[in-house]
Design a protein around this motif. Structure first.
Motif, PDB file in Angstrom:
ATOM      1  N   GLY A 132       0.770  -1.250   0.000  1.00 62.97           N
ATOM      2  CA  GLY A 132       0.000   0.000   0.000  1.00 62.97           C
ATOM      3  C   GLY A 132       0.794   1.290   0.000  1.00 62.97           C
ATOM      4  O   GLY A 132       0.239   2.339   0.353  1.00 62.97           O
ATOM      5  N   ALA A 133       2.080   1.232  -0.406  1.00 66.27           N
ATOM      6  CA  ALA A 133       2.852   2.491  -0.459  1.00 66.27           C
ATOM      7  C   ALA A 133       2.156   3.479  -1.393  1.00 66.27           C
ATOM      8  O   ALA A 133       1.686   3.093  -2.468  1.00 66.27           O
ATOM      9  CB  ALA A 133       4.269   2.227  -0.949  1.00 66.27           C
ATOM     10  N   TYR A 134       2.115   4.738  -0.992  1.00 58.56           N
ATOM     11  CA  TYR A 134       1.502   5.776  -1.839  1.00 58.56           C
ATOM     12  C   TYR A 134       2.471   6.152  -2.977  1.00 58.56           C
ATOM     13  O   TYR A 134       2.044   6.325  -4.115  1.00 58.56           O
ATOM     14  CB  TYR A 134       1.185   7.007  -0.972  1.00 58.56           C
ATOM     15  CG  TYR A 134       0.408   8.077  -1.698  1.00 58.56           C
ATOM     16  CD1 TYR A 134      -0.961   7.937  -1.925  1.00 58.56           C
ATOM     17  CD2 TYR A 134       1.041   9.242  -2.156  1.00 58.56           C
ATOM     18  CE1 TYR A 134      -1.674   8.914  -2.599  1.00 58.56           C
ATOM     19  CE2 TYR A 134       0.332  10.227  -2.825  1.00 58.56           C
ATOM     20  CZ  TYR A 134      -1.031  10.055  -3.043  1.00 58.56           C
ATOM     21  OH  TYR A 134      -1.737  11.035  -3.712  1.00 58.56           O
ATOM     22  N   TYR A 135       3.773   6.264  -2.632  1.00 54.33           N
ATOM     23  CA  TYR A 135       4.816   6.489  -3.644  1.00 54.33           C
ATOM     24  C   TYR A 135       5.874   5.407  -3.520  1.00 54.33           C
ATOM     25  O   TYR A 135       6.104   4.876  -2.424  1.00 54.33           O
ATOM     26  CB  TYR A 135       5.579   7.797  -3.390  1.00 54.33           C
ATOM     27  CG  TYR A 135       4.811   9.081  -3.526  1.00 54.33           C
ATOM     28  CD1 TYR A 135       4.302   9.515  -4.740  1.00 54.33           C
ATOM     29  CD2 TYR A 135       4.649   9.922  -2.417  1.00 54.33           C
ATOM     30  CE1 TYR A 135       3.634  10.728  -4.860  1.00 54.33           C
ATOM     31  CE2 TYR A 135       3.977  11.141  -2.522  1.00 54.33           C
ATOM     32  CZ  TYR A 135       3.471  11.534  -3.741  1.00 54.33           C
ATOM     33  OH  TYR A 135       2.808  12.735  -3.854  1.00 54.33           O
ATOM     34  N   VAL A 136       6.561   5.107  -4.633  1.00 52.28           N
ATOM     35  CA  VAL A 136       7.859   4.412  -4.563  1.00 52.28           C
ATOM     36  C   VAL A 136       8.900   5.346  -5.146  1.00 52.28           C
ATOM     37  O   VAL A 136       8.627   6.052  -6.123  1.00 52.28           O
ATOM     38  CB  VAL A 136       7.950   3.083  -5.352  1.00 52.28           C
ATOM     39  CG1 VAL A 136       7.406   1.924  -4.577  1.00 52.28           C
ATOM     40  CG2 VAL A 136       7.385   3.199  -6.745  1.00 52.28           C
ATOM     41  N   TYR A 164      -1.204  -4.506 -13.387  1.00 54.81           N
ATOM     42  CA  TYR A 164      -2.161  -4.824 -12.321  1.00 54.81           C
ATOM     43  C   TYR A 164      -2.932  -3.601 -11.844  1.00 54.81           C
ATOM     44  O   TYR A 164      -3.611  -3.648 -10.823  1.00 54.81           O
ATOM     45  CB  TYR A 164      -1.417  -5.485 -11.145  1.00 54.81           C
ATOM     46  CG  TYR A 164      -0.763  -6.759 -11.585  1.00 54.81           C
ATOM     47  CD1 TYR A 164      -1.521  -7.898 -11.825  1.00 54.81           C
ATOM     48  CD2 TYR A 164       0.611  -6.800 -11.828  1.00 54.81           C
ATOM     49  CE1 TYR A 164      -0.934  -9.062 -12.278  1.00 54.81           C
ATOM     50  CE2 TYR A 164       1.207  -7.960 -12.287  1.00 54.81           C
ATOM     51  CZ  TYR A 164       0.430  -9.088 -12.512  1.00 54.81           C
ATOM     52  OH  TYR A 164       1.009 -10.224 -12.964  1.00 54.81           O
ATOM     53  N   ASN A 165      -2.758  -2.493 -12.568  1.00 56.38           N
ATOM     54  CA  ASN A 165      -3.458  -1.261 -12.195  1.00 56.38           C
ATOM     55  C   ASN A 165      -3.171  -0.862 -10.743  1.00 56.38           C
ATOM     56  O   ASN A 165      -4.070  -0.408 -10.020  1.00 56.38           O
ATOM     57  CB  ASN A 165      -4.958  -1.445 -12.434  1.00 56.38           C
ATOM     58  CG  ASN A 165      -5.637  -0.126 -12.707  1.00 56.38           C
ATOM     59  OD1 ASN A 165      -4.958   0.867 -12.960  1.00 56.38           O
ATOM     60  ND2 ASN A 165      -6.953  -0.116 -12.633  1.00 56.38           N
ATOM     61  N   PHE A 166      -1.898  -1.083 -10.318  1.00 50.65           N
ATOM     62  CA  PHE A 166      -1.500  -0.673  -8.967  1.00 50.65           C
ATOM     63  C   PHE A 166      -1.628   0.828  -8.838  1.00 50.65           C
ATOM     64  O   PHE A 166      -1.312   1.577  -9.767  1.00 50.65           O
ATOM     65  CB  PHE A 166      -0.040  -1.057  -8.690  1.00 50.65           C
ATOM     66  CG  PHE A 166       0.149  -2.489  -8.277  1.00 50.65           C
ATOM     67  CD1 PHE A 166      -0.849  -3.202  -7.630  1.00 50.65           C
ATOM     68  CD2 PHE A 166       1.366  -3.115  -8.503  1.00 50.65           C
ATOM     69  CE1 PHE A 166      -0.648  -4.526  -7.243  1.00 50.65           C
ATOM     70  CE2 PHE A 166       1.572  -4.427  -8.121  1.00 50.65           C
ATOM     71  CZ  PHE A 166       0.566  -5.130  -7.492  1.00 50.65           C
ATOM     72  N   LYS A 167      -2.051   1.287  -7.660  1.00 55.41           N
ATOM     73  CA  LYS A 167      -2.267   2.728  -7.461  1.00 55.41           C
ATOM     74  C   LYS A 167      -1.000   3.458  -7.041  1.00 55.41           C
ATOM     75  O   LYS A 167      -0.936   4.685  -7.107  1.00 55.41           O
ATOM     76  CB  LYS A 167      -3.355   2.936  -6.404  1.00 55.41           C
ATOM     77  CG  LYS A 167      -4.733   2.558  -6.922  1.00 55.41           C
ATOM     78  CD  LYS A 167      -5.830   3.087  -6.043  1.00 55.41           C
ATOM     79  CE  LYS A 167      -7.198   2.916  -6.663  1.00 55.41           C
ATOM     80  NZ  LYS A 167      -7.474   1.556  -7.128  1.00 55.41           N
ATOM     81  N   THR A 168       0.011   2.724  -6.556  1.00 55.49           N
ATOM     82  CA  THR A 168       1.252   3.363  -6.094  1.00 55.49           C
ATOM     83  C   THR A 168       1.833   4.243  -7.188  1.00 55.49           C
ATOM     84  O   THR A 168       1.912   3.835  -8.349  1.00 55.49           O
ATOM     85  CB  THR A 168       2.280   2.292  -5.690  1.00 55.49           C
ATOM     86  OG1 THR A 168       1.676   1.454  -4.705  1.00 55.49           O
ATOM     87  CG2 THR A 168       3.557   2.913  -5.124  1.00 55.49           C
ATOM     88  N   LYS A 169       2.247   5.451  -6.810  1.00 55.56           N
ATOM     89  CA  LYS A 169       2.767   6.404  -7.797  1.00 55.56           C
ATOM     90  C   LYS A 169       4.286   6.300  -7.870  1.00 55.56           C
ATOM     91  O   LYS A 169       4.954   6.218  -6.833  1.00 55.56           O
ATOM     92  CB  LYS A 169       2.374   7.827  -7.391  1.00 55.56           C
ATOM     93  CG  LYS A 169       0.860   8.037  -7.367  1.00 55.56           C
ATOM     94  CD  LYS A 169       0.526   9.386  -6.765  1.00 55.56           C
ATOM     95  CE  LYS A 169      -0.947   9.565  -6.471  1.00 55.56           C
ATOM     96  NZ  LYS A 169      -1.847   9.319  -7.579  1.00 55.56           N
ATOM     97  N   ILE A 170       4.805   6.322  -9.099  1.00 57.58           N
ATOM     98  CA  ILE A 170       6.265   6.250  -9.288  1.00 57.58           C
ATOM     99  C   ILE A 170       6.839   7.664  -9.226  1.00 57.58           C
ATOM    100  O   ILE A 170       6.459   8.537 -10.003  1.00 57.58           O
ATOM    101  CB  ILE A 170       6.631   5.581 -10.626  1.00 57.58           C
ATOM    102  CG1 ILE A 170       6.009   4.189 -10.716  1.00 57.58           C
ATOM    103  CG2 ILE A 170       8.147   5.517 -10.793  1.00 57.58           C
ATOM    104  CD1 ILE A 170       6.136   3.517 -12.082  1.00 57.58           C
TER     105      ILE A 170
END
Ligand code: G3P
Length: 223
Positions: A132-136, A164-170
């Motif tokens: 569930g990280a918001y950013y990586v 996988y349509n992950f929400k985490t933002k790069i």
């Protein structure tokens, strides 16, 4: 589908640089780390207020990543919760380590935004996103430093997240030169975080200077 232009975060704890980026009109957020905090003329007791001063320059949706110093789960979550209470704009930066993953899971379950830092492989980015990280924050320049291709890592993470349509933002970090920024925008990631010097170097092209000098010279010829 890309809905908005890539965001420009400033990788600094320096208030003057943050204000300069604000006046240039390009500031979307700030990331700090202990090394960047150590460059400022503040002592340990002043760090919390310094984060608040940075947050107070932010507007709209802009946020500020502040990193925990602890490396065990219990202390990381305590420190992360305290950091998040400093200001609503704080995102808690957590290193990609065993207890860091547990801390990200705990904090994200409590709706506290996290930025998983020190990402050097697609597997690390996958794990961070799963909890569930918001950013990586993949470190592009430091990968280049050891003769691998930092931008390839950005492409790989983007592919995995899109699958996988992950929400985490790069949030590409360790940005060292203007091509890192333009290549990241071609890949289509959410944001880069960069020193202001690198962002300003996007301005430069010798033909722009030559062209402007000629326009100004020719203007003088007009009676
Ligand atoms: O915020 C972490 C990262 O951007 C560090 O950059 O230049 O020290 O590798 P650098």
């Amino acid at each position: 589908m890309i809905l908005q232009i890539m965001k420009f975060f400033l990788d600094t704890a320096n208030l003057k640089e943050i204000n300069e980026a604000r006046s240039l009109g390009i500031l979307d957020g700030v990331t700090t780390n202990p090394s960047l905090i150590a460059k400022e003329t503040i002592n340990k007791k002043e760090i919390k207020n310094h984060y608040i001063s940075i947050c107070n320059i932010m507007r709209n949706e802009e946020d500020v990543s502040a990193e925990v110093i602890s490396t065990n789960y219990e202390d990381m979550i305590k420190e992360g919760e305290k950091l998040s209470l400093l200001h609503p704009r704080i995102v808690v930066k957590i290193p990609m380590i065993h207890d860091g993953i547990k801390a990200i899971k705990y904090l994200s379950n409590k709706n506290i935004k996290t930025n998983c830092t020190l990402i050097f492989s697609p597997g690390q980015a996958l794990l961070a996103s799963k909890v569930g990280a918001y950013y990586v924050s993949p470190f592009v320049g430091r990968i280049d430093d050891v003769s691998y291709n930092g931008l390839n890592l950005i492409k790989e993470i983007k592919k995995i997240y899109d699958n996988y349509n992950f929400k985490t933002k790069i949030l590409a970090a360790s940005i060292r030169h203007p091509l890192h920024i333009t290549e990241c925008s071609k890949i289509g990631i959410y944001a880069i975080t960069s020193p202001i010097s690198v962002i300003k170097s996007l301005l430069n092209h010798p033909l722009t200077k030559i062209g402007l000098d000629k326009f100004l010279m020719d203007y003088q010829k007009i009676r």
